[in-house]
Scaffold this motif. Structure first.
Motif, PDB file in Angstrom:
ATOM      1  N   PHE A  27       0.895  -1.268  -0.061  1.00  0.00           N
ATOM      2  CA  PHE A  27      -0.095  -0.091   0.088  1.00  0.00           C
ATOM      3  C   PHE A  27       0.821   1.320  -0.018  1.00  0.00           C
ATOM      4  O   PHE A  27       0.325   2.172   0.471  1.00  0.00           O
ATOM      5  N   GLY A  28       2.106   1.139  -0.547  1.00  0.00           N
ATOM      6  CA  GLY A  28       2.996   2.258  -1.000  1.00  0.00           C
ATOM      7  C   GLY A  28       3.456   3.155   0.600  1.00  0.00           C
ATOM      8  O   GLY A  28       3.149   4.151   0.800  1.00  0.00           O
ATOM      9  N   PHE A  29       3.787   2.304   1.870  1.00  0.00           N
ATOM     10  CA  PHE A  29       4.012   2.719   2.948  1.00  0.00           C
ATOM     11  C   PHE A  29       2.681   3.653   3.539  1.00  0.00           C
ATOM     12  O   PHE A  29       3.008   4.734   4.322  1.00  0.00           O
ATOM     13  N   GLY A  30       1.419   3.331   3.308  1.00  0.00           N
ATOM     14  CA  GLY A  30       0.290   3.797   3.717  1.00  0.00           C
ATOM     15  C   GLY A  30      -0.283   4.795   2.594  1.00  0.00           C
ATOM     16  O   GLY A  30      -1.594   5.105   2.578  1.00  0.00           O
ATOM     17  N   ALA A  31       0.587   5.207   1.486  1.00  0.00           N
ATOM     18  CA  ALA A  31      -0.070   6.162   0.539  1.00  0.00           C
ATOM     19  C   ALA A  31      -1.269   5.742  -0.183  1.00  0.00           C
ATOM     20  O   ALA A  31      -2.414   6.306  -0.588  1.00  0.00           O
ATOM     21  N   GLY A  32      -1.336   4.223  -0.370  1.00  0.00           N
ATOM     22  CA  GLY A  32      -2.500   3.544  -0.692  1.00  0.00           C
ATOM     23  C   GLY A  32      -3.965   3.872  -0.083  1.00  0.00           C
ATOM     24  O   GLY A  32      -4.926   3.423  -0.408  1.00  0.00           O
ATOM     25  N   THR A  33      -3.828   4.083   1.204  1.00  0.00           N
ATOM     26  CA  THR A  33      -4.997   4.337   2.011  1.00  0.00           C
ATOM     27  C   THR A  33      -5.677   5.712   1.726  1.00  0.00           C
ATOM     28  O   THR A  33      -6.683   5.744   2.504  1.00  0.00           O
ATOM     29  N   LEU A  34      -4.902   6.498   1.080  1.00  0.00           N
ATOM     30  CA  LEU A  34      -5.641   7.905   1.087  1.00  0.00           C
ATOM     31  C   LEU A  34      -6.777   7.722   0.289  1.00  0.00           C
ATOM     32  O   LEU A  34      -6.855   6.793  -0.755  1.00  0.00           O
ATOM     33  N   PRO A  35      -8.031   8.605   0.443  1.00  0.00           N
ATOM     34  CA  PRO A  35      -9.094   8.349  -0.075  1.00  0.00           C
ATOM     35  C   PRO A  35      -9.472   8.571  -1.523  1.00  0.00           C
ATOM     36  O   PRO A  35     -10.221   8.110  -2.366  1.00  0.00           O
ATOM     37  N   LYS A  36      -8.644   9.435  -2.105  1.00  0.00           N
ATOM     38  CA  LYS A  36      -8.750   9.837  -3.361  1.00  0.00           C
ATOM     39  C   LYS A  36      -7.485   9.522  -4.314  1.00  0.00           C
ATOM     40  O   LYS A  36      -6.514   9.890  -3.744  1.00  0.00           O
ATOM     41  N   ALA A  37      -7.701   8.916  -5.547  1.00  0.00           N
ATOM     42  CA  ALA A  37      -6.230   8.677  -6.266  1.00  0.00           C
ATOM     43  C   ALA A  37      -5.251   8.082  -5.778  1.00  0.00           C
ATOM     44  O   ALA A  37      -4.130   8.642  -5.794  1.00  0.00           O
ATOM     45  N   PRO A  38      -5.314   6.846  -5.266  1.00  0.00           N
ATOM     46  CA  PRO A  38      -4.353   6.133  -4.403  1.00  0.00           C
ATOM     47  C   PRO A  38      -3.254   5.824  -5.396  1.00  0.00           C
ATOM     48  O   PRO A  38      -1.969   5.755  -4.891  1.00  0.00           O
ATOM     49  N   GLY A  39      -3.416   5.607  -6.724  1.00  0.00           N
ATOM     50  CA  GLY A  39      -2.421   5.399  -7.785  1.00  0.00           C
ATOM     51  C   GLY A  39      -1.476   6.520  -7.830  1.00  0.00           C
ATOM     52  O   GLY A  39      -0.293   6.432  -7.957  1.00  0.00           O
ATOM     53  N   THR A  40      -2.016   7.749  -7.786  1.00  0.00           N
ATOM     54  CA  THR A  40      -1.286   8.999  -7.987  1.00  0.00           C
ATOM     55  C   THR A  40      -0.535   9.138  -6.692  1.00  0.00           C
ATOM     56  O   THR A  40       0.871   9.592  -6.776  1.00  0.00           O
ATOM     57  N   TRP A  41      -1.044   8.777  -5.630  1.00  0.00           N
ATOM     58  CA  TRP A  41      -0.297   9.188  -4.548  1.00  0.00           C
ATOM     59  C   TRP A  41       0.578   8.174  -4.208  1.00  0.00           C
ATOM     60  O   TRP A  41       1.964   8.564  -3.824  1.00  0.00           O
ATOM     61  N   GLY A  42       0.723   6.700  -4.880  1.00  0.00           N
ATOM     62  CA  GLY A  42       1.736   5.974  -5.108  1.00  0.00           C
ATOM     63  C   GLY A  42       2.792   6.327  -5.853  1.00  0.00           C
ATOM     64  O   GLY A  42       3.990   5.993  -5.458  1.00  0.00           O
ATOM     65  N   SER A  43       2.589   6.842  -6.845  1.00  0.00           N
ATOM     66  CA  SER A  43       3.561   7.233  -7.658  1.00  0.00           C
ATOM     67  C   SER A  43       4.279   8.418  -7.130  1.00  0.00           C
ATOM     68  O   SER A  43       5.400   8.682  -7.443  1.00  0.00           O
ATOM     69  N   LEU A  44       3.565   9.502  -6.418  1.00  0.00           N
ATOM     70  CA  LEU A  44       4.444  10.442  -5.800  1.00  0.00           C
ATOM     71  C   LEU A  44       5.082   9.763  -4.429  1.00  0.00           C
ATOM     72  O   LEU A  44       6.547  10.281  -4.490  1.00  0.00           O
ATOM     73  N   VAL A  45       4.940   8.628  -3.836  1.00  0.00           N
ATOM     74  CA  VAL A  45       5.769   8.122  -2.884  1.00  0.00           C
ATOM     75  C   VAL A  45       7.051   7.573  -3.324  1.00  0.00           C
ATOM     76  O   VAL A  45       8.081   7.700  -2.948  1.00  0.00           O
ATOM     77  N   ALA A  46       7.001   7.207  -4.832  1.00  0.00           N
ATOM     78  CA  ALA A  46       8.256   6.713  -5.490  1.00  0.00           C
ATOM     79  C   ALA A  46       8.983   7.779  -5.957  1.00  0.00           C
ATOM     80  O   ALA A  46      10.311   7.378  -6.036  1.00  0.00           O
ATOM     81  N   LEU A  47       8.734   8.894  -5.831  1.00  0.00           N
ATOM     82  CA  LEU A  47       9.618   9.851  -6.457  1.00  0.00           C
ATOM     83  C   LEU A  47      11.079  10.178  -5.511  1.00  0.00           C
ATOM     84  O   LEU A  47      11.987  10.286  -6.183  1.00  0.00           O
ATOM     85  N   PRO A  48      10.699  10.245  -4.226  1.00  0.00           N
ATOM     86  CA  PRO A  48      12.043  10.623  -3.454  1.00  0.00           C
ATOM     87  C   PRO A  48      13.122   9.443  -3.466  1.00  0.00           C
ATOM     88  O   PRO A  48      14.330   9.570  -3.142  1.00  0.00           O
ATOM     89  N   PHE A  49      12.596   8.155  -3.798  1.00  0.00           N
ATOM     90  CA  PHE A  49      13.770   7.030  -4.328  1.00  0.00           C
ATOM     91  C   PHE A  49      14.523   7.273  -5.262  1.00  0.00           C
ATOM     92  O   PHE A  49      15.666   6.855  -5.467  1.00  0.00           O
TER      93      PHE A  49
END
Length: 172
Positions: A27-49
C-alpha cells in the motif's frame, strides 16, 4: 470518483495495512490508503527514491528494477490473495515500480521527475493498448504488476525521446 474510468467505487481500507508489514509496503507505506487517487499518491511516494536510484550505476538501477518487479509480483499477489480482492486500488507498489521504470536513465533534477510523473500517470490512467487488455485479462501478482510495468516502459520511451530532443536542442 475512481482514478480509472472503468474502475469500481473506492474500496475500504483494510485494517491489516497498519498491522501487516507486507500490506503496508504494498500500500505504498500507507499512501494507498488515501481516499482519492491512490495510484497517484503511490506514484508520488516513489519519487523520493529516484535520486537514490540515480546514485547507482546504470546496471545497478536496472538490477534494482528487476528485483522490485519480481518482488512486486510476489508482494501484490500475496496481498491481493490475503485481501481476497483481485487488485485492490490501494495496492500501489505496482505504480511505484512503474515510476522507477519511467525515470531510468533520465537526467537528475526535479523538472525531469515532474515530467516523468505526469507522463506515467497519463499512461497509467488512460491505459492504451495493450495495457488495458493486460489489466483486464491477466490476473494475480503478474497481472497487477504487468500493466504498470508496461505503462512505465511506454513512459520511459516518451521520456527518452524528450531527453534526446532536449539534448539535440542544447547542441543547436
Amino acid at each position: 470518483m475512481p482514478e480509472h474510468p472503468d474502475q469500481a467505487p473506492a474500496q475500504p481500507v483494510p485494517p491489516s495495512v497498519w498491522r501487516n508489514p507486507w500490506h503496508f509496503i504494498a500500500f505504498g507505506f500507507g499512501a494507498g490508503t488515501l481516499p482519492k487517487a491512490p495510484g497517484t499518491w503511490g506514484s508520488l511516494v516513489a519519487l523520493p527514491f529516484i535520486p537514490l536510484w540515480q546514485l547507482l550505476p546504470d546496471w545497478g538501477y536496472w538490477l534494482m528494477l528487476g528485483l522490485t518487479m519480481l518482488f512486486g509480483v510476489w508482494l501484490c499477489g500475496k496481498v491481493a490473495d490475503d485481501l481476497r480482492v483481485h487488485d485492490h486500488e490501494g495496492i500501489v507498489w505496482d505504480e511505484m515500480v512503474g515510476m522507477w521504470i519511467t525515470l531510468w536513465l533520465v537526467p537528475e533534477g526535479w523538472g525531469w521527475l515532474l515530467v516523468g510523473f505526469l507522463v506515467f500517470r497519463i499512461l497509467d490512467i488512460l491505459k492504451p493498448w495493450p495495457i488495458r487488455w493486460i489489466d483486464r485479462h491477466v490476473h494475480g501478482g503478474v497481472g497487477i504488476m504487468l500493466d504498470d510495468i508496461l505503462a512505465g516502459v511506454f513512459a520511459w520511451l516518451v521520456m527518452q525521446l524528450l531527453v534526446w530532443g532536449w539534448s539535440v536542442q542544447a547542441v543547436i
